[in-house]
Design an enzyme around this catalytic site. Structure first.
Site, PDB file in Angstrom:
ATOM      1  N   LYS A  74       0.847  -1.204   0.000  1.00 38.07           N
ATOM      2  CA  LYS A  74       0.000   0.000   0.000  1.00 38.07           C
ATOM      3  C   LYS A  74       0.877   1.246   0.000  1.00 38.07           C
ATOM      4  O   LYS A  74       1.899   1.301   0.707  1.00 38.07           O
ATOM      5  CB  LYS A  74      -0.911  -0.018   1.230  1.00 38.07           C
ATOM      6  CG  LYS A  74      -1.901   1.143   1.301  1.00 38.07           C
ATOM      7  CD  LYS A  74      -2.800   1.019   2.519  1.00 38.07           C
ATOM      8  CE  LYS A  74      -3.784   2.165   2.640  1.00 38.07           C
ATOM      9  NZ  LYS A  74      -4.665   2.043   3.822  1.00 38.07           N
ATOM     10  N   SER A 149      -9.570   2.248   3.109  1.00 43.55           N
ATOM     11  CA  SER A 149      -8.717   2.910   2.150  1.00 43.55           C
ATOM     12  C   SER A 149      -7.748   1.988   1.428  1.00 43.55           C
ATOM     13  O   SER A 149      -7.105   2.390   0.463  1.00 43.55           O
ATOM     14  CB  SER A 149      -7.903   3.990   2.866  1.00 43.55           C
ATOM     15  OG  SER A 149      -7.030   3.394   3.843  1.00 43.55           O
ATOM     16  N   SER A 173      -9.852   0.065   7.428  1.00 42.85           N
ATOM     17  CA  SER A 173      -9.288   0.185   6.085  1.00 42.85           C
ATOM     18  C   SER A 173      -8.643  -1.084   5.537  1.00 42.85           C
ATOM     19  O   SER A 173      -8.252  -1.105   4.361  1.00 42.85           O
ATOM     20  CB  SER A 173      -8.258   1.325   6.047  1.00 42.85           C
ATOM     21  OG  SER A 173      -8.918   2.572   6.045  1.00 42.85           O
TER      22      SER A 173
END
Length: 441
Positions: A74, A149, A173
């Site tokens: 990420k 996210s 997330s």
């Protein structure tokens, strides 16, 4: 769908080399990523160099659970050889000079880094529509969001664009995008994995975890990253997971006490989601677990508490992005004008909204009324979970009240889950489909 442990077994048997495996993933990424936008950076040269090094280590007789296995990261975790944008224009060209500790430990294990994955800007959102570099699409249905996210991480794992991915979880997330994309998400207990090198959103809530294709892979990734780190004073030493001892036999749940919180089956839940989750809980019972209803009476406080504490911490953490220390700089007529023009041009609407909310909550005259009150409510929520875990071993509940929603429906406004301060792993042992959209426990 190639899992971490299956890839490692094929590498160990010399059925495929790390370079061949990496090339295959890169070809698939270049074919599918223009549609999904899961990757913000595809690191072809770096990945192939790391794969070649892994092949050399295997030729010397080395073996680790991740040696030569292609994974992705990420884009809020620092990587010394790849740009790290946090999904924001303000860091569009930023390349750190160090690795986050979680990344460094995976690098030491010989994992191959395919690239960096899309996310909501500074991890603020639940649909990956807040990225400055465009939204990520859900591989199951490209008209719908992947969650957020860590939406790029979930979409990449679901579309088989990597064996596993790193994500982060502040208010759901990892858990929510894993659920909406039908993969396994593991949010670790706070402190189990170092936060050093993670671009901070809300420091007392941020955790680093993994999105994988099954629970065994999640355990392998956690084992590689966990443990005390002198660079993060909040990290803790814990008894490591013994991956080899994981029992996957059908009667392995006998004696396990499962709690089902009645508050998590709310009126706003899709009826079919509730039905599928109850079917999964019944399956746990069929495998020998004892199931009982429990209460988490302050569940309704989770969301308002989150929306005070997280923006307050974000407003302080993001003060460092001012055009002087990192990334974008828009020159103004003086220093104050440079600050204002840089932050005005660099931050997106959702980040600005949260900075303003957080600054208000921390301001003189409102600190006690909002921030301190929220921290007291947080303690009460934590006590609810402590009480629950005195009665049961695990809590089983829907990860999300709905399946993946259509892109654009929330106009970028985020809605984190309401699981509260108590941090527990969200491994999803059973997946169901509703109209071909994943539903996860």
């Amino acid at each position: 769908m190639l899992t971490v442990h299956a890839a490692r077994e094929r590498l160990r048997r010399r059925e495929v080399s790390a370079v061949e495996l990496t090339r295959a993933f890169l070809e698939r990424i270049h074919a599918l990523n223009p549609r999904l936008n899961a990757y913000l950076t595809v690191a072809d040269e770096t990945a192939l160099a790391m794969a070649s090094d892994a092949d050399a280590r295997m030729a010397r007789g080395e073996e680790t659970p991740l040696l030569g296995v292609p994974i992705a990261i990420k884009d809020v975790l620092s990587t010394r050889d790849m740009r790290t944008t946090a999904g924001s224009k303000i860091l569009a060209d930023y390349t750190p000079s160090w690795d986050a500790t979680a990344v460094a430990r995976l690098r030491m294990m010989g994992a191959v880094f395919l690239g960096k994955l899309n996310c909501d800007e500074f991890a603020m959102g639940s649909s990956t529509e807040n990225s400055a570099f465009g939204p990520t699409r859900n591989p199951w249905d490209e008209t719908r969001v992947p969650g957020g996210s860590s939406g790029g991480s979930a979409a990449a794992v679901a579309a088989d664009l990597c064996c596993a991915a790193l994500g982060t979880d502040t208010g759901g997330s990892i858990r929510q995008p894993a659920a909406l994309c039908g993969v396994t998400g593991l949010k670790n207990s706070y402190g189990r994995v170092s936060r050093y090198g993670l671009i901070a959103f809300a420091s007392s809530l941020d955790t680093v975890g993994a999105l994988t294709k099954d629970a065994r892979d999640a355990a392998i990734m956690l084992r590689a990253m966990e443990g005390r780190d002198p660079l993060d004073s909040t990290s803790v030493e814990v008894a490591p997971i013994d991956v080899a001892s994981l029992d996957e036999s059908r009667d392995s749940l006998r004696g396990l006490r499962v709690g089902v919180p009645v508050e998590y089956f709310s009126d706003g839940m899709q009826p079919d989601v509730a039905q599928r989750v109850r079917e999964a809980i019944a399956h746990l019972q069929a495998l020998g677990a004892s199931v009982r209803e429990i209460n988490l009476p302050r569940t309704h406080l989770g969301l308002p508490v989150y929306y005070i504490i997280a923006p307050a911490e974000a407003s302080a953490n993001l003060a460092r992005f001012d055009g002087v220390k990192y990334g974008l700089r828009v020159q103004g007529r003086d220093l104050i004008a440079t600050y204002m023009e840089t932050r005005g041009a660099g931050f997106g609407a959702e980040v600005k909204r949260r900075i303003m909310l957080g600054t208000y909550a921390l301001s003189a005259g409102y600190y006690d009324a909002y921030y301190i009150r929220a921290q007291k409510a947080r303690t009460l929520i934590k006590r609810d979970f402590e009480q629950a875990f005195s009665q049961v071993d695990i809590i089983a509940a829907p990860v999300s009240p709905t399946t993946a929603f259509p892109a654009g429906r929330q106009n970028g406004r985020s809605h984190p889950d309401v699981s509260g301060r108590r941090i527990y792993p969200a491994r999803q042992p059973r997946r169901h489909l509703w109209h071909q959209h994943p539903v996860w426990l």
